[in-house]
Write an enzyme that holds these catalytic residues in place. Structure first.
Site, mmCIF file in Angstrom:
data_model
loop_
_atom_site.group_PDB
_atom_site.id
_atom_site.type_symbol
_atom_site.label_atom_id
_atom_site.label_comp_id
_atom_site.label_asym_id
_atom_site.label_seq_id
_atom_site.Cartn_x
_atom_site.Cartn_y
_atom_site.Cartn_z
ATOM 1 N N GLY A 1 2.701 -81.740 -10.329
ATOM 2 C CA GLY A 1 2.205 -81.017 -9.291
ATOM 3 C C GLY A 1 2.886 -81.737 -7.936
ATOM 4 N N ASN A 2 3.030 -83.167 -8.074
ATOM 5 C CA ASN A 2 3.348 -83.931 -7.264
ATOM 6 C C ASN A 2 5.222 -83.839 -7.030
ATOM 7 O OD1 ASN A 2 0.936 -86.152 -7.405
ATOM 8 N ND2 ASN A 2 1.701 -85.654 -5.285
ATOM 9 N N SER A 3 5.802 -83.312 -7.975
ATOM 10 C CA SER A 3 7.064 -83.006 -8.246
ATOM 11 C C SER A 3 7.695 -82.541 -6.847
ATOM 12 C CB SER A 3 7.550 -82.203 -9.285
ATOM 13 O OG SER A 3 7.412 -82.921 -10.631
ATOM 14 N N LEU B 1 33.832 -92.839 -11.555
ATOM 15 C CA LEU B 1 34.859 -93.414 -11.120
ATOM 16 C C LEU B 1 36.103 -93.579 -11.729
ATOM 17 C CD1 LEU B 1 35.805 -95.761 -8.860
ATOM 18 C CD2 LEU B 1 34.881 -97.638 -10.490
ATOM 19 N N THR C 1 34.899 -97.291 -16.950
ATOM 20 C CA THR C 1 33.402 -97.862 -17.330
ATOM 21 C C THR C 1 33.332 -99.392 -17.260
ATOM 22 O OG1 THR C 1 34.356 -98.106 -19.715
ATOM 23 C CG2 THR C 1 33.265 -95.924 -19.204
ATOM 24 N N ASP D 1 18.514 -83.778 -9.889
ATOM 25 C CA ASP D 1 17.078 -83.228 -9.775
ATOM 26 C C ASP D 1 16.543 -83.165 -8.189
ATOM 27 O OD1 ASP D 1 14.677 -82.037 -10.595
ATOM 28 O OD2 ASP D 1 13.810 -84.081 -11.181
ATOM 29 N N HIS E 1 13.963 -79.175 -10.657
ATOM 30 C CA HIS E 1 13.051 -78.584 -11.868
ATOM 31 C C HIS E 1 11.912 -77.978 -11.263
ATOM 32 C CE1 HIS E 1 10.742 -82.521 -11.625
ATOM 33 N NE2 HIS E 1 9.633 -81.777 -11.855
#
Length: 595
Positions: free
Chosen positions: A187-189, A246, A249, A107, A74
């Site tokens: 901003g640390n992302s 897999l 469930t 992400d 992101h």
């Protein structure tokens, strides 16, 4: 007076002891402080700021001297195909960087810093060794305030390990992540989380914030660096990466066991014997005691990897290896990647326009622009002239250029064993099997002929190939040999669709190979190359997507008439070995000389 005379030395002695004790404690504190400062300095050198123009930006960390760096999807996605990144070195330097590969579900994005090959890289350690209570610190560009190009540091502890967060309506699924109270702010992302020695243990991605103020409340999440490293080989392929399923469930039963509640009959797990009601005991060589624990492990592996699985049925334990399928179809992943809302992140909230008040509790917030497929932003930045050759657009890829580079590398490895393109259409091998059965297999331009176990086979490369899986029980050995010869002789662009998958393990879970995928007619092949020698070690031929492949393990390479060829081939199908072919003689000749 006498009493004073006796007490004074004791007081002096006590003061002396106290002085030395305090000095020792102060010395310990100072040493700890210096160690902390040294760790921060070491870690900061590899930390970068990622600038995405009007779309904001975030942080990242360099993981290799040739400039590969990791950040959040992101952060990278709004930046476009090229971006500017800064390093703290020598008061701050700015470099161009190009997108390499993205993992929208996890992400994670990999970018490549450009301009040198001696970048300071972070030291990476096993994040499974991290424990709750360990000191840690986050480095990055919170609130994008690093106008001096210097990152800042927040210190804290690891608050929890193996944490799991549901997708919550987006593609994002944070699995097996590290929780920390070291402040992770907008901003640390994408920035790094280090242990107290300045070693990389995670990539900061999510924070829990006060609803309106976007204020850190001491709950942040970092993607474990082990997960990133599992995906790294795939990400360097330049592709848009999917996560794995897999095909089953699970739930917790009344006895506290994690049991299968549903399973697809088309899944590899089903073919390996897993059934409804079986207890999952171990997965990826980690013990399973909770449903979240199972999801945590599933989330750290890419689609297509083969993972050890142990399950128990009626008191008996079964150990096997299962190939993981993809969560999304290719089209579904691209659609969701392009149209998914921007996930919850430490990004700065959009500011109200001049003269307008910020939205109140319960009111709809201003919406960010929604990205469209690829890596566009509202106004695509013009690529740097010097580096624009490093980006190649293609559907399904973040940057096809990097996939092409890996294809060239593996093509070169194949060609190092012989000038295959100049060989005759007809190849022949004389062989013996484990039971001393001898014979000859002829691999022609459109046929494969031979006699095995007293049965003559003649496979024509025409019609429905998925029905021509001879000899029986091999899963299609003759077709696999044909596709192997075709892979050696044809250029990749005439073989069919060929792409570099990335790095992946096989049955030997601890060894990773370079994997090339080729599609010919209805057949899919996967070629596994030794990462050090470049030799083709295994070829898997899938007649259909949801089926076991015919596997040929190549070894004992020797030169024959100018061509380096395998003289031992172990053939497997499903869970069982089919046979071992010992090649007594190869007949591979240049075109015009025949076989």
């Amino acid at each position: 007076m006498l009493r004073t005379v006796h007490i004074a030395p004791l007081v002096a002695l006590s003061l002396l002891f106290a002085y030395h004790a305090n000095a020792a404690e102060i010395d310990l504190v100072l040493k700890a402080e210096q160690a902390r400062i040294a760790a921060v300095a070491k870690a900061s050198a590899s930390t970068i700021s990622v600038f995405a123009g009007a779309a904001g930006g975030g942080s990242g960390v360099i993981i290799s001297a040739d400039g590969y760096a990791v950040t959040n999807f992101h952060v990278a996605d709004p930046a476009g195909n090229f971006m500017k990144c800064s390093m703290p070195e020598d008061g701050g330097k700015v470099y161009d960087a190009v997108i390499v590969g993205v993992d929208p579900v996890g992400d994670v994005a990999v970018i490549k810093m450009l301009g040198r090959d001696d970048f300071p890289a972070a030291e990476i350690v096993d994040s499974n060794s991290v424990q709750a209570g360990d000191w840690c610190f986050a480095v990055g560009n919170p609130f994008l305030l690093a106008t001096d190009l210097q990152p800042t540091v927040t210190w804290g502890i690891v608050s929890g390990v193996h944490r799991y967060q549901y997708p919550a309506g987006t593609l994002l699924e944070y699995t097996d992540c590290l929780q920390t109270n070291a402040a992770i702010n907008p901003g640390n992302s994408g920035g790094p989380l280090f242990n107290d020695k300045g070693q990389l243990i995670g990539i900061n991605g999510r924070g829990s914030f006060e609803k309106r103020g976007r204020v850190n409340v001491g709950v942040g999440y970092a993607i474990s660096i082990n997960q990133v490293m599992n995906f790294l080989g795939y990400l360097k392929s330049g592709r848009i990466i999917d996560h794995a399923t897999l095909g089953a469930t699970v739930t917790t039963d009344t006895e506290g066991r994690v049991v299968v509640t549903n399973i697809l009959s088309s899944s590899d797990a089903y073919r390996r014997g897993l059934r409804y009601g079986d207890e999952i005991v171990s997965f990826g060589n980690r013990e399973i005691t909770t449903v979240n624990g199972f999801k945590n492990i599933l989330g750290i592996y890419p689609r297509g990897w083969s993972i050890p699985l142990s399950y128990r049925r009626e008191g008996k334990r079964y150990d096997t290896v299962v190939r993981l399928a993809g969560v999304h179809s290719r089209r579904e992943l691209l659609e969701k990647t392009g149209n998914a809302p921007i996930p919850p992140s430490p990004e700065e909230a959009p500011q109200p326009e001049d003269g307008k008040e910020a939205p109140k509790e319960g009111e709809e917030k201003p919406k960010r622009p929604i990205p469209v497929p690829g890596h566009p932003q509202t106004e695509e930045a013009k690529p740097p002239e010097e580096w624009k050759h490093l980006y190649q657009d293609k559907t399904g890829y973040a940057n096809y250029h990097f996939n092409q580079e890996h294809q060239k590398r593996l093509r070169k490895a194949l060609d190092a064993m012989g000038d295959w393109s100049q060989t005759s259409d007809n190849w022949e091998l004389q062989y013996s099997l484990v039971d001393n059965d001898n014979g000859v297999i002829h691999i022609g331009p459109m046929t494969v002929e031979g006699k095995m176990a007293g049965v003559n086979h003649n496979v024509e490369i025409a019609g429905d190939l998925t029905e021509k899986l001879e000899p029986a029980g091999s899963g299609g050995l003759f077709l696999a040999l044909y596709t192997w010869k075709r892979l050696l002789r044809e250029k990749f662009d005439t073989f069919g669709e060929v792409y570099y998958l990335g790095t992946a393990p096989r049955r030997d879970f601890d060894v990773q190979y370079d994997v090339l995928v080729g599609l010919y007619d209805a057949l899919e092949i996967r070629a596994y190359f030794d990462q050090k020698t470049g030799q083709l070690m295994v070829l898997e031929m899938f007649p259909e997507t949801d089926s076991d492949p015919c596997e040929i393990e190549f070894s004992e390479y020797r030169e024959t008439d100018g061509y380096t060829l395998p003289h031992r081939m172990v053939v497997r199908y499903g869970d069982d070995p089919f046979d071992i072919i010992t090649v007594k003689k190869w007949s591979v000749k240049p075109a015009g000389e025949g076989a």
